[in-house]
Design an enzyme around this catalytic site. Sequence first.
Site, short mmCIF file in Angstrom:
data_model
loop_
_atom_site.label_atom_id
_atom_site.label_comp_id
_atom_site.label_asym_id
_atom_site.label_seq_id
_atom_site.Cartn_x
_atom_site.Cartn_y
_atom_site.Cartn_z
N CYS A 112 5.33 1.02 -1.81
CA CYS A 112 6.07 0.91 -0.54
C CYS A 112 7.47 1.51 -0.62
CB CYS A 112 6.16 -0.54 -0.10
SG CYS A 112 4.58 -1.37 -0.11
N HIS A 237 11.89 -2.07 4.79
CA HIS A 237 10.44 -1.96 4.68
C HIS A 237 9.81 -3.08 5.52
CE1 HIS A 237 6.44 -1.81 3.26
NE2 HIS A 237 6.54 -2.73 2.32
N ASN A 267 1.98 -3.90 7.54
CA ASN A 267 2.61 -3.23 6.40
C ASN A 267 1.85 -1.93 6.11
OD1 ASN A 267 3.54 -2.40 3.92
ND2 ASN A 267 3.40 -4.41 2.95
O1 UT7 Z 1 4.81 -4.15 0.58
C1 UT7 Z 1 4.90 -5.15 -0.38
C2 UT7 Z 1 3.70 -6.00 -0.28
N1 UT7 Z 1 3.74 -7.37 -0.11
C3 UT7 Z 1 4.64 -8.21 0.45
O2 UT7 Z 1 5.72 -7.89 0.82
C4 UT7 Z 1 4.19 -9.61 0.56
C5 UT7 Z 1 5.27 -10.63 0.27
N2 UT7 Z 1 4.77 -11.96 0.50
C6 UT7 Z 1 4.51 -12.45 1.73
O3 UT7 Z 1 4.73 -11.78 2.72
C7 UT7 Z 1 4.01 -13.86 1.83
O4 UT7 Z 1 4.03 -14.46 0.56
C8 UT7 Z 1 2.59 -13.97 2.43
C9 UT7 Z 1 2.61 -13.63 3.91
C10 UT7 Z 1 1.64 -13.04 1.69
C11 UT7 Z 1 2.08 -15.39 2.30
O5 UT7 Z 1 2.98 -16.29 2.91
P1 UT7 Z 1 3.44 -17.61 2.14
O6 UT7 Z 1 4.34 -18.34 3.04
O7 UT7 Z 1 3.99 -17.19 0.81
O8 UT7 Z 1 2.09 -18.39 2.02
P2 UT7 Z 1 1.33 -18.89 0.72
O9 UT7 Z 1 0.79 -17.74 -0.05
O10 UT7 Z 1 2.23 -19.84 0.01
O11 UT7 Z 1 0.14 -19.66 1.38
C12 UT7 Z 1 0.32 -20.81 2.18
C13 UT7 Z 1 -1.04 -21.26 2.66
C14 UT7 Z 1 -2.09 -21.34 1.56
O12 UT7 Z 1 -2.88 -22.48 1.80
P3 UT7 Z 1 -2.72 -23.79 0.87
O13 UT7 Z 1 -3.03 -23.31 -0.50
O14 UT7 Z 1 -1.31 -24.21 1.06
O15 UT7 Z 1 -3.73 -24.70 1.46
C15 UT7 Z 1 -2.92 -20.10 1.81
O16 UT7 Z 1 -4.25 -20.25 1.38
O17 UT7 Z 1 -1.55 -20.35 3.64
C16 UT7 Z 1 -2.88 -19.98 3.30
N3 UT7 Z 1 -3.13 -18.63 3.77
C17 UT7 Z 1 -3.63 -18.36 4.99
N4 UT7 Z 1 -4.01 -19.13 6.02
C18 UT7 Z 1 -4.48 -18.55 7.12
C19 UT7 Z 1 -2.92 -17.46 3.13
N5 UT7 Z 1 -3.27 -16.42 3.91
C20 UT7 Z 1 -3.73 -16.96 5.06
C21 UT7 Z 1 -4.23 -16.39 6.25
N6 UT7 Z 1 -4.57 -17.22 7.25
N7 UT7 Z 1 -4.35 -15.06 6.45
#
Ligand code: UT7
Length: 312
Positions: A112, A237, A267
């Site tokens: 990215c 980004h 993204n």
């Molecule tokens: O270009 C560079 C690439 N990447 C990035 O910049 C990504 C950087 N990270 C992020 O943007 C965030 O960490 C995410 C959007 C990927 C995730 O958000 P988060 O607030 O860190 O959520 P999490 O991973 O802590 O997940 C929270 C909950 C989990 O459930 P449990 O374990 O708490 O029950 C996940 O399983 O949300 C769940 N979850 C979803 N639920 C519904 C994860 N993805 C989804 C989804 N829909 N698509």
Amino acid sequence: MAAGLVGIGRYIPEKIVTNADLEKIMDTSDEWIRTRTGIEERHIAGDDQDTSDLAFFAAEAAMKDAGITADQIGMILVNTVTPDKPFPSVACMIQERLGAKNAAAMDQSAACAGYMYGLITAKHFVEAGTYDYVLVVGVEKLSKITDWSDRNTAVLFGDGACAGIVGNVSEGRGILAFDLGADGSGGKYLYQDEADHIIMNGREVFKFAVRQMGESALKVIEKAGYTKEDVDFLIPHQANIRIIESARKRLDLPEDKVAKVISKYGNTSAASIGNAMVESVENGKIKDDDLIVLVGFGGGLTWGAIAMRYGK
Ligand code: UT7
């Protein structure tokens, strides 16, 4: 003379996939995606379009904007992690298609942060007097390496391409300062696995992004001899609205001085910053002589920031 952008362009594929469409194929919700990421829809390339097709159309648009012909291009740098194939490079594919017969051509890989890496490579060739014009493309067809059964990653990404022509610009304009960096120890947090799918530790990448975007942006502002009060527009980004917001707050900028186009595109990795730039110029948010800051981070891990006085 200084090097800067003398033309910009983009290509976004037509097909739109909304959060509601994703709800039908995986255990997710529009509400979760909007609140956790800021994404409402993303564009996905057709089966008949590969990365080089997206790159070609963005390159054509940037050349038109710059008012140059293909034979004036001395070098083509394509930044992508989703090339059509390992070789020939996407850069060579579009060199032929554009008819850029005088151009050297190669692909670069910085995920990215790729467009930042490309622009800074180009700047050095232009400032050294080696080439008059370097075509830089940031392009991804991420849909082909997305695991559509993994809700942790599948909701985040989109396809698209951006392009910029780097050339000599008038006194005071162009790229004023940059910061490029990498931390290979974080490669385990975001990579492509043996099944060719994107694997990501979202929380680790999130923490890295929030820290790095602010630091890198502040560094280039200072290197350019300015303070954050001087910044007219920030293009972070487009990975997550919460990461964009943290960068905005770190620079104490009001809402209207930050590019936020993630809701429409998701993204798009290497295409993200250049796409947001074209949109911000088109809707009048960036004007000639504005001090703008571009900042990105990505798999590698890599990062890159540029302070630029916009305009030819
Ligand atoms: O270009 C560079 C690439 N990447 C990035 O910049 C990504 C950087 N990270 C992020 O943007 C965030 O960490 C995410 C959007 C990927 C995730 O958000 P988060 O607030 O860190 O959520 P999490 O991973 O802590 O997940 C929270 C909950 C989990 O459930 P449990 O374990 O708490 O029950 C996940 O399983 O949300 C769940 N979850 C979803 N639920 C519904 C994860 N993805 C989804 C989804 N829909 N698509």
